[in-house]
Design a protein around this motif. Structure first.
Motif, short mmCIF file in Angstrom:
data_model
loop_
_atom_site.label_atom_id
_atom_site.label_comp_id
_atom_site.label_asym_id
_atom_site.label_seq_id
_atom_site.Cartn_x
_atom_site.Cartn_y
_atom_site.Cartn_z
N ARG A 250 -5.93 -2.74 0.06
CA ARG A 250 -6.78 -1.61 0.25
C ARG A 250 -7.09 -1.29 1.50
O ARG A 250 -7.17 0.10 1.92
N ARG A 251 -7.19 -1.95 2.39
CA ARG A 251 -7.24 -1.80 3.83
C ARG A 251 -6.44 -0.82 4.42
O ARG A 251 -6.45 0.04 4.97
N ALA A 252 -5.00 -1.34 4.01
CA ALA A 252 -3.81 -0.75 4.44
C ALA A 252 -3.66 0.81 3.79
O ALA A 252 -3.30 1.88 4.49
N PRO B 282 -2.14 2.20 -9.25
CA PRO B 282 -3.43 1.62 -8.83
C PRO B 282 -3.45 0.29 -7.97
O PRO B 282 -2.54 -0.54 -8.07
N ILE B 283 -4.38 0.07 -7.10
CA ILE B 283 -4.25 -1.35 -6.17
C ILE B 283 -5.31 -2.12 -6.99
O ILE B 283 -6.53 -2.10 -6.57
N ASP B 284 -4.90 -2.82 -7.89
CA ASP B 284 -5.54 -3.79 -8.75
C ASP B 284 -4.65 -5.10 -9.06
O ASP B 284 -3.51 -4.80 -9.10
N ARG B 285 -5.10 -5.98 -9.76
CA ARG B 285 -4.21 -7.13 -10.27
C ARG B 285 -3.68 -6.92 -11.35
O ARG B 285 -2.97 -7.70 -11.53
N LYS B 286 -3.94 -5.77 -11.96
CA LYS B 286 -3.04 -5.49 -13.34
C LYS B 286 -1.70 -4.89 -12.79
O LYS B 286 -0.72 -5.19 -13.43
N HIS B 287 -1.59 -4.27 -11.65
CA HIS B 287 -0.40 -3.37 -11.05
C HIS B 287 0.11 -4.26 -10.05
O HIS B 287 1.11 -4.13 -9.68
N ILE B 288 -0.65 -5.07 -9.45
CA ILE B 288 0.20 -6.11 -8.20
C ILE B 288 -0.06 -7.42 -9.06
O ILE B 288 -0.98 -7.98 -8.96
N ALA C 286 0.86 -1.19 -0.02
CA ALA C 286 0.07 -0.12 0.11
C ALA C 286 0.75 1.30 0.12
O ALA C 286 0.85 2.17 -0.61
N ASP C 287 1.94 1.18 0.56
CA ASP C 287 2.81 2.46 0.68
C ASP C 287 3.72 2.70 -0.57
O ASP C 287 3.79 3.70 -1.02
N ILE C 288 3.84 1.54 -1.04
CA ILE C 288 4.63 1.61 -2.39
C ILE C 288 3.65 2.09 -3.46
O ILE C 288 3.99 3.03 -4.45
#
Length: 227
Positions: free
Chosen positions: A214-216, A180-186, A171-173
């Motif tokens: 997402r929570r973090a 974006p916090i999604d499965r394309k980018h992670i 989350a910090d990165i």
């Protein structure tokens, strides 16, 4: 785990800053050229971008330097945009991963290693540098690699505290580089184009992990600066 990286990836990105006159003649303004020189001055042979020994990007992480042979000195995101996180599993112990990333003959290292029993984070390469972890030059240049202690065929490897520690780090990165916090980018190591590795494997709980990230990302922010 990051292993067997192409040795050609280890060639240093150093070179003389030549052809200035040609660049200007091609239409680059003097101001833009000066700005470019200011960003690339460290590429001149014998000059390294100044770093502080032991400095970490992630608050609370401990620093253990990977071998310089397992990464490429860079100035990310100025020279390469960071828009991915690659999730790895060590296929061995936390201590073994740190040891091999310190070995120049290993030809690979990730930016971070996370211990299973307590979520301890060890940073081994600065985020501004290109660590050889993904087995793909483009992905190395655009991503941050996170290793997790464990084995792909042992679900018990993936402890609650490790998931939570990794999620806070991810989350910090994402916040640092507007990822974006999604499965394309992670993504998993196995999802990197041309990947020959299977980690993090079938027992890595992606739904759980992404929810924790997402929570973090939404947690109250500490006053401690990330850099």
């Amino acid at each position: 785990m990051a292993v067997g990286e192409d040795r050609a990836e280890g060639v240093k990105r150093r070179g003389l800053l030549v052809g200035a006159g040609t660049a200007v003649a091609a239409g680059i303004t003097a101001l833009a050229f000066r700005e470019e020189l200011g960003r690339l001055w460290w590429k001149i042979p014998g000059v390294d971008k100044q770093r502080t020994e032991g400095e970490v990007d992630q608050p609370g992480a401990r620093w253990v330097a990977a071998s310089a042979g397992n990464l490429r000195i860079a100035d990310r995101p100025a020279d390469y945009e960071i828009d991915r996180i690659v999730v790895h599993v060590t296929q061995g112990s936390y201590e073994t991963a740190i040891r091999v990333f310190k070995d120049p003959l290993h030809a690979a290292a990730a930016h971070y290693v996370i211990r299973a029993r307590d979520g301890q984070i060890t940073q081994m390469a600065r985020e501004l540098d290109v660590a050889f972890h993904a087995g793909n030059r483009e992905y190395n240049e655009r991503s941050v690699g996170i290793e997790h202690e464990g084995f792909v065929d042992k679900p018990s490897s993936f402890t609650k505290v490790m998931y939570e520690s990794s999620a806070r780090l991810a989350a910090d990165i994402c916040e640092r580089y507007e990822i974006p916090i999604d499965r394309k980018h992670i993504v998993g190591h196995n999802e990197v184009p041309g990947a020959t590795h299977t980690d993090p494997g079938p027992h890595w709980d992606w739904d759980r992990y992404m929810e924790l990230v997402r929570r973090a990302a939404n947690r109250p922010k500490s006053t401690t600066a990330a850099r």
